[in-house]
Design an enzyme around this catalytic site. Sequence first.
Site, mmCIF file in Angstrom:
data_model
loop_
_atom_site.group_PDB
_atom_site.id
_atom_site.type_symbol
_atom_site.label_atom_id
_atom_site.label_comp_id
_atom_site.label_asym_id
_atom_site.label_seq_id
_atom_site.Cartn_x
_atom_site.Cartn_y
_atom_site.Cartn_z
ATOM 1 N N TYR A 1 0.922 -1.046 -0.040
ATOM 2 C CA TYR A 1 0.035 0.075 0.076
ATOM 3 C C TYR A 1 0.819 1.242 -0.027
ATOM 4 C CZ TYR A 1 -4.115 -2.810 1.054
ATOM 5 O OH TYR A 1 -5.240 -3.591 1.238
ATOM 6 N N PHE B 1 -13.132 -2.664 -2.148
ATOM 7 C CA PHE B 1 -13.930 -1.772 -2.737
ATOM 8 C C PHE B 1 -15.375 -1.713 -2.373
ATOM 9 C CE2 PHE B 1 -10.869 -2.685 -6.211
ATOM 10 C CZ PHE B 1 -9.915 -1.729 -5.902
ATOM 11 N N LEU C 1 -16.904 0.153 -0.403
ATOM 12 C CA LEU C 1 -17.494 1.722 -0.276
ATOM 13 C C LEU C 1 -17.087 2.261 -1.629
ATOM 14 C CD1 LEU C 1 -16.853 2.846 3.285
ATOM 15 C CD2 LEU C 1 -18.662 1.838 2.374
ATOM 16 N N GLY D 1 -9.951 5.412 -6.864
ATOM 17 C CA GLY D 1 -10.143 6.729 -6.941
ATOM 18 C C GLY D 1 -10.765 7.276 -6.020
ATOM 19 N N GLY D 2 -11.284 6.254 -4.779
ATOM 20 C CA GLY D 2 -11.874 6.667 -3.662
ATOM 21 C C GLY D 2 -13.234 7.233 -3.757
ATOM 22 N N PRO E 1 -19.623 6.040 -4.130
ATOM 23 C CA PRO E 1 -20.614 6.338 -5.158
ATOM 24 C C PRO E 1 -21.938 6.523 -4.760
ATOM 25 C CG PRO E 1 -19.995 4.027 -5.427
ATOM 26 C CD PRO E 1 -18.970 4.764 -4.310
#
Length: 279
Positions: free
Chosen positions: A48, A199, A201, A208-209, A212
Amino acid sequence: MPVRRIGFGTKRLAGGDGGGADVQDRAIALLRRVVELGVNHLDTAEFYPSYGRSGGTDFESLGWANDVLRRALAPYPEELVIATKVGPTKHGLARPDQLRELVESDLRVLGVDSLDLVYLRQAGLESIAEHFGALAELQAKGMIRHLGVSNVRVPHLQEALEIAPVIAVQNRYSVGFGRANDEILQLCGELGIAFIPFFTLTAESREGGGVPDSGPVQEIADRHGATVAQVRLAWTLSRGDHVLAIPGTSSAQHLEENLRAADLALSPEDVAVLDSLVD
């Protein structure tokens, strides 16, 4: 290893501010708050990187999350489970003979004698037998307590189970995203294996964070007085008692909101609507 159903992922500890000293100090404070709130399952990885303001990654900061985790929490609480992943490097997927070096690095940076749970994070392999077998050898030497697999298909899981016990699978999965993994999620439930999606959330925005938005999810959130993230996490947990969640954040407010998702009771109608959203 008993853990709360909502844990914490370290990938977004730096937020969008990179990995400077002030950001690391805030990350240390947040990790201590995580444990104060009763979270006993942390998910991390040496590969990371810290994230810069531009949304890019700083690959000179590999190991940032693990180093901060040790500085924040060592000596670790006895009930704390730390899961890590090996496989990816900045040069591509490690060879089987390189996995020992990655495991030894995790041991050193995290400051432990044995790793609680190590996932083989594969990418593009038809067979994971040689890679997973290398980790099983390290488990036999006492360097690893438990093994998991990540980013895998059903044949990969079946292949791994012929070599050594698998206690967890980590694949992409969220409301309306990654539903190709419904089959392996169900299989994990039948086999007594934890399914721990990533992923959850960010969904289709992935690295991209952000969380959605969609009309149905927002409507359900508004009806419950909840956040969209809480609805997504509650739906994730509704997929089975063996399904856990590891949302990450750099925000103390979002941390506490995410943990409250465990108390959000979605109605059968809510769940049906969310189930119908497929990619």
